[in-house]
Scaffold this motif. Structure first.
Motif, PDB file in Angstrom:
ATOM      1  N   VAL A   1       0.831  -1.201   0.000  1.00  0.00           N
ATOM      2  CA  VAL A   1       0.000   0.000   0.000  1.00  0.00           C
ATOM      3  C   VAL A   1       0.868   1.254   0.000  1.00  0.00           C
ATOM      4  CG1 VAL A   1      -1.659   1.324   1.364  1.00  0.00           C
ATOM      5  CG2 VAL A   1      -1.983  -1.137   1.063  1.00  0.00           C
ATOM      6  N   GLY A   2       1.959   1.220   0.761  1.00  0.00           N
ATOM      7  CA  GLY A   2       2.845   2.369   0.803  1.00  0.00           C
ATOM      8  C   GLY A   2       3.483   2.674  -0.535  1.00  0.00           C
ATOM      9  N   GLN A   3       3.805   1.632  -1.297  1.00  0.00           N
ATOM     10  CA  GLN A   3       4.424   1.843  -2.603  1.00  0.00           C
ATOM     11  C   GLN A   3       3.400   2.148  -3.696  1.00  0.00           C
ATOM     12  OE1 GLN A   3       7.616  -0.725  -3.979  1.00  0.00           O
ATOM     13  NE2 GLN A   3       7.910  -1.572  -1.923  1.00  0.00           N
ATOM     14  N   MET A   4       2.271   1.483  -3.670  1.00  0.00           N
ATOM     15  CA  MET A   4       1.310   1.598  -4.766  1.00  0.00           C
ATOM     16  C   MET A   4       0.301   2.729  -4.579  1.00  0.00           C
ATOM     17  SD  MET A   4       0.610  -2.421  -5.742  1.00  0.00           S
ATOM     18  CE  MET A   4       0.100  -2.043  -7.422  1.00  0.00           C
ATOM     19  N   VAL A   5       0.089   3.170  -3.322  1.00  0.00           N
ATOM     20  CA  VAL A   5      -0.855   4.245  -3.001  1.00  0.00           C
ATOM     21  C   VAL A   5      -2.188   4.030  -3.728  1.00  0.00           C
ATOM     22  CG1 VAL A   5      -1.109   6.733  -2.721  1.00  0.00           C
ATOM     23  CG2 VAL A   5       1.170   5.755  -2.896  1.00  0.00           C
ATOM     24  N   PRO A   6      -2.915   2.991  -3.396  1.00  0.00           N
ATOM     25  CA  PRO A   6      -4.169   2.688  -4.089  1.00  0.00           C
ATOM     26  C   PRO A   6      -5.271   3.680  -3.735  1.00  0.00           C
ATOM     27  CG  PRO A   6      -3.900   1.232  -2.216  1.00  0.00           C
ATOM     28  CD  PRO A   6      -2.631   2.022  -2.323  1.00  0.00           C
ATOM     29  N   THR A   7      -6.300   3.701  -4.538  1.00  0.00           N
ATOM     30  CA  THR A   7      -7.414   4.629  -4.342  1.00  0.00           C
ATOM     31  C   THR A   7      -8.603   4.007  -3.625  1.00  0.00           C
ATOM     32  OG1 THR A   7      -8.319   4.091  -6.522  1.00  0.00           O
ATOM     33  CG2 THR A   7      -6.787   5.947  -6.397  1.00  0.00           C
ATOM     34  N   GLN A   8      -8.479   2.773  -3.210  1.00  0.00           N
ATOM     35  CA  GLN A   8      -9.599   2.140  -2.507  1.00  0.00           C
ATOM     36  C   GLN A   8      -9.787   2.818  -1.145  1.00  0.00           C
ATOM     37  OE1 GLN A   8      -7.445   0.335  -4.551  1.00  0.00           O
ATOM     38  NE2 GLN A   8      -9.221   0.430  -5.915  1.00  0.00           N
ATOM     39  N   PRO A   9     -11.034   2.936  -0.664  1.00  0.00           N
ATOM     40  CA  PRO A   9     -11.284   3.686   0.568  1.00  0.00           C
ATOM     41  C   PRO A   9     -10.625   3.101   1.806  1.00  0.00           C
ATOM     42  CG  PRO A   9     -13.271   2.552  -0.159  1.00  0.00           C
ATOM     43  CD  PRO A   9     -12.288   2.466  -1.282  1.00  0.00           C
ATOM     44  N   ILE A  10     -10.516   1.781   1.891  1.00  0.00           N
ATOM     45  CA  ILE A  10      -9.814   1.143   3.004  1.00  0.00           C
ATOM     46  C   ILE A  10      -8.740   0.256   2.365  1.00  0.00           C
ATOM     47  CG2 ILE A  10     -10.031  -0.218   5.107  1.00  0.00           C
ATOM     48  CD1 ILE A  10     -13.020   0.392   5.071  1.00  0.00           C
ATOM     49  N   PRO A  11      -7.576   0.803   2.028  1.00  0.00           N
ATOM     50  CA  PRO A  11      -6.599   0.069   1.219  1.00  0.00           C
ATOM     51  C   PRO A  11      -6.206  -1.279   1.786  1.00  0.00           C
ATOM     52  CG  PRO A  11      -5.966   2.372   1.425  1.00  0.00           C
ATOM     53  CD  PRO A  11      -7.111   2.161   2.363  1.00  0.00           C
ATOM     54  N   SER A  12      -6.139  -1.379   3.121  1.00  0.00           N
ATOM     55  CA  SER A  12      -5.667  -2.625   3.731  1.00  0.00           C
ATOM     56  C   SER A  12      -6.516  -2.952   4.952  1.00  0.00           C
ATOM     57  CB  SER A  12      -4.193  -2.478   4.147  1.00  0.00           C
ATOM     58  OG  SER A  12      -3.706  -3.651   4.761  1.00  0.00           O
ATOM     59  N   ILE A  13      -6.977  -4.200   5.013  1.00  0.00           N
ATOM     60  CA  ILE A  13      -7.695  -4.717   6.176  1.00  0.00           C
ATOM     61  C   ILE A  13      -6.870  -5.839   6.780  1.00  0.00           C
ATOM     62  CG2 ILE A  13      -9.749  -5.954   6.969  1.00  0.00           C
ATOM     63  CD1 ILE A  13     -11.335  -4.589   4.768  1.00  0.00           C
ATOM     64  N   ALA A  14      -6.702  -5.815   8.100  1.00  0.00           N
ATOM     65  CA  ALA A  14      -6.019  -6.896   8.823  1.00  0.00           C
ATOM     66  C   ALA A  14      -7.026  -7.517   9.783  1.00  0.00           C
ATOM     67  CB  ALA A  14      -4.804  -6.371   9.568  1.00  0.00           C
ATOM     68  N   TYR A  15      -7.471  -8.714   9.454  1.00  0.00           N
ATOM     69  CA  TYR A  15      -8.535  -9.402  10.201  1.00  0.00           C
ATOM     70  C   TYR A  15      -7.892 -10.391  11.163  1.00  0.00           C
ATOM     71  CZ  TYR A  15     -12.962 -12.004  10.854  1.00  0.00           C
ATOM     72  OH  TYR A  15     -14.084 -12.617  11.373  1.00  0.00           O
ATOM     73  N   ASN A  16      -7.849  -9.992  12.436  1.00  0.00           N
ATOM     74  CA  ASN A  16      -7.277 -10.841  13.487  1.00  0.00           C
ATOM     75  C   ASN A  16      -5.835 -11.242  13.170  1.00  0.00           C
ATOM     76  OD1 ASN A  16      -7.421 -12.037  16.003  1.00  0.00           O
ATOM     77  ND2 ASN A  16      -8.339 -13.940  15.251  1.00  0.00           N
ATOM     78  N   VAL A  17      -5.110 -10.333  12.516  1.00  0.00           N
ATOM     79  CA  VAL A  17      -3.695 -10.524  12.184  1.00  0.00           C
ATOM     80  C   VAL A  17      -2.965  -9.251  12.562  1.00  0.00           C
ATOM     81  CG1 VAL A  17      -2.026 -10.943  10.332  1.00  0.00           C
ATOM     82  CG2 VAL A  17      -4.245 -12.067  10.263  1.00  0.00           C
ATOM     83  N   GLU A  18      -1.752  -9.384  13.065  1.00  0.00           N
ATOM     84  CA  GLU A  18      -0.961  -8.215  13.403  1.00  0.00           C
ATOM     85  C   GLU A  18      -0.552  -7.467  12.138  1.00  0.00           C
ATOM     86  OE1 GLU A  18       2.300  -9.286  15.918  1.00  0.00           O
ATOM     87  OE2 GLU A  18       1.005 -10.147  17.463  1.00  0.00           O
ATOM     88  N   SER A  19      -0.373  -6.145  12.289  1.00  0.00           N
ATOM     89  CA  SER A  19       0.034  -5.308  11.168  1.00  0.00           C
ATOM     90  C   SER A  19       0.996  -4.248  11.681  1.00  0.00           C
ATOM     91  CB  SER A  19      -1.190  -4.644  10.525  1.00  0.00           C
ATOM     92  OG  SER A  19      -0.809  -3.818   9.454  1.00  0.00           O
ATOM     93  N   TYR A  20       2.018  -3.913  10.878  1.00  0.00           N
ATOM     94  CA  TYR A  20       3.049  -2.984  11.316  1.00  0.00           C
ATOM     95  C   TYR A  20       3.329  -1.964  10.220  1.00  0.00           C
ATOM     96  CZ  TYR A  20       3.685  -7.282  13.954  1.00  0.00           C
ATOM     97  OH  TYR A  20       3.461  -8.400  14.691  1.00  0.00           O
ATOM     98  N   ASN A  21       3.751  -0.793  10.651  1.00  0.00           N
ATOM     99  CA  ASN A  21       4.095   0.268   9.717  1.00  0.00           C
ATOM    100  C   ASN A  21       5.372   0.938  10.194  1.00  0.00           C
ATOM    101  OD1 ASN A  21       4.346   2.548   8.099  1.00  0.00           O
ATOM    102  ND2 ASN A  21       2.176   3.068   8.187  1.00  0.00           N
ATOM    103  N   GLU A  22       6.427   0.791   9.425  1.00  0.00           N
ATOM    104  CA  GLU A  22       7.705   1.410   9.759  1.00  0.00           C
ATOM    105  C   GLU A  22       8.133   2.297   8.593  1.00  0.00           C
ATOM    106  OE1 GLU A  22      12.012  -0.434   9.947  1.00  0.00           O
ATOM    107  OE2 GLU A  22      10.984  -0.850  11.844  1.00  0.00           O
ATOM    108  N   GLY A  23       7.876   3.588   8.713  1.00  0.00           N
ATOM    109  CA  GLY A  23       8.383   4.523   7.725  1.00  0.00           C
ATOM    110  C   GLY A  23       7.382   5.027   6.709  1.00  0.00           C
ATOM    111  N   TYR A  24       6.194   4.447   6.641  1.00  0.00           N
ATOM    112  CA  TYR A  24       5.181   4.925   5.711  1.00  0.00           C
ATOM    113  C   TYR A  24       4.184   5.827   6.434  1.00  0.00           C
ATOM    114  CZ  TYR A  24       6.838   1.743   2.108  1.00  0.00           C
ATOM    115  OH  TYR A  24       7.616   1.108   1.167  1.00  0.00           O
TER     116      TYR A  24
END
Length: 466
Positions: free
Chosen positions: A169-192
């Motif tokens: 998502v950080g590289q592609m910058v999509p136009t979807q309203p909720i670009p990424s969903i994490a369902y009961n999975v951990e998610s991390y963001n370092e630098g974006y």
């Protein structure tokens, strides 16, 4: 601070969503005005699904089987491998590996599956690559899970780097309203920026709650001020919020959430009203839980398909099935849990393969899927008739940007040790070969979409790239 008893429809939802998405421009980096002017949702031209099987799966039962006529109980002291298929003791499971039937117009399957694999999913062998012998270098659940999520070896149990979905998502910058969903999975963001953050939910009802209007009474004057803030400080207290950018961020979030709510995206996920989804995924209108949450593998697979096909998200990371950390007398339990996850995944692939994509072809032509677990189970059975943790793992890659009907890498015939292979071919190279690591898989996923994979510090498995 005194209580405020004024009611305001949706305010609680705005606050909750703002807190969840808080960052820069929130929805896929698309400025709000541009998003507000978008009349219709449009599916991403390239979609990604990350499917997690929680607990450490038995690869003998699925992606890396062995012939029980060769690996017999009499040879277990020599091979340290016991398939144990006869111990499942349930007529739903055959007692040997199988090759799926040849699909019309496709070559014969080059992939052999274990008895817990769903025939529905195995029938899509012509979209698959199985990678065997992935060395997890850990036997700890949290470390193995985070290693596969980020493609970076954790420091102790602490994750390093961004989730692969965040990288995309950080590289592609999509136009979807909720670009990424994490369902009961951990998610991390370092630098974006915050726009690359995943919306994290633990069940379908959490997603519905986030996307639905609320009539809950605000119980805090502070919350009311944040919701009503318009960027022009009136009091000293509001000036403090504005100086830190909090009020501005909430104002942006509120406007964007108003647009999401006005689009009634929550209705896309109310499956009890959608007979087509109920039929495809074998769901009843009442759901499988008392609150109608559809919180089961089939319901979760339906959520993934809906998010992608309706143009709501580009990436979905999902914990599809659990109950795999089975150390005690559990061959049938483990096999049943695996089968339910693979069956649901097969429904998802059925759906995506049968659904035309607006850019041409079907959704599987535009979707890359990675299926993984944190490690595998030991190839021998312990004294309590279960299996323990094992470093040599397998994973499944499917769909766009990848070669198909292929097996890459392998485990040895003694204790299923991760083999040293030529990373260009996947063939044995005990003298100069290299272990396949999770970062090789993540680099391959990124490269399959033409994205920068340098964050992994390894090259992709180029033999797997279409």
């Amino acid at each position: 601070m005194k209580k405020n008893h004024e009611t305001s429809a949706g305010r609680r939802t705005f606050l909750k969503a703002a807190a969840g998405f808080m960052g820069a421009t929130l929805f896929g980096g698309l400025p709000f005005r541009a998003f507000a002017q978008t009349a219709a949702l449009k599916p991403a031209d390239r979609c990604f699904v990350f499917v997690y099987f929680n607990g450490g799966w038995d690869q003998l039962l699925a992606l890396d089987p062995r012939d029980p006529a060769i690996f017999t109980p009499e040879r277990v002291a020599e091979t340290r491998i016991l398939p144990g298929y006869d111990l499942i003791n349930d007529s739903r499971f055959i007692e040997r590996p199988f090759v799926p039937k040849t699909r019309p117009g496709a070559a014969r399957s080059n992939i052999t599956f274990g008895p817990a694999m769903s025939e529905r999913l195995a029938n899509h062998y012509d979209l698959m690559t199985v990678v065997r012998g992935v060395n997890m270098t850990t036997l700890a659940h949290e470390e193995g899970m985070r290693y596969f999520i980020t493609g970076k070896r954790p420091i102790g149990a602490a994750a390093r780097g961004s989730s692969t979905a965040t990288e995309i998502v950080g590289q592609m910058v999509p136009t979807q309203p909720i670009p990424s969903i994490a369902y009961n999975v951990e998610s991390y963001n370092e630098g974006y920026p915050g726009s690359a953050n995943a919306l994290k939910v633990s069940k379908l009802n959490d997603l519905l709650l986030t996307l639905s209007a609320s009539t809950t009474v605000l119980d805090s004057e502070l919350e009311k001020q944040l919701v009503d803030f318009r960027g022009q400080p009136i009091t000293c207290e509001q000036a403090v919020y504005g100086a830190g950018g909090v009020g501005e961020t909430y104002a942006t979030s509120r406007g964007q959430m108003q647009q999401v709510l006005s689009g009634k995206l929550n209705e896309k996920f109310t499956f009890e009203k959608n007979t087509a989804v109920l039929g495809k995924y074998g769901l009843s209108p009442q759901g499988y839980t008392k609150n109608g949450d559809f919180d089961n593998p089939a319901g979760r697979a339906a959520l993934v398909a809906t998010a992608l096909k309706e143009g709501i998200s580009q990436c979905v990371s999902i914990n599809l099935v659990g109950g795999l950390d089975t150390h005690f007398g559990s061959q049938l339990t483990h096999a049943s849990n695996l089968r339910s996850g693979f069956e649901a995944l097969g429904m998802l692939v059925d759906d995506l393969r049968a659904s035309p994509h607006p850019s041409g072809g079907n959704f599987m032509d535009h979707t890359t899927i990675l299926v993984y677990s944190e490690f595998a189970r030991t190839p021998y059975i312990n004294s309590t008739n279960g299996r323990d943790h094992h470093q040599a793992n397998s994973c499944l890659l499917m769909g766009a940007g990848l070669k198909h009907n292929k097996v890459f890498g392998y485990t040895g015939d003694i204790a299923m040790a991760p083999a040293l292979v030529d990373l260009k071919t996947g063939m044995a190279d005990p003298n100069n070969g290299t272990n396949i690591l999770p970062e090789h898989i993540i680099a391959t996923v990124l490269a399959s979409a033409g994205l920068d994979y340098s964050v992994t510090r390894v090259d992709p498995l180029k033999a797997l790239l279409a």
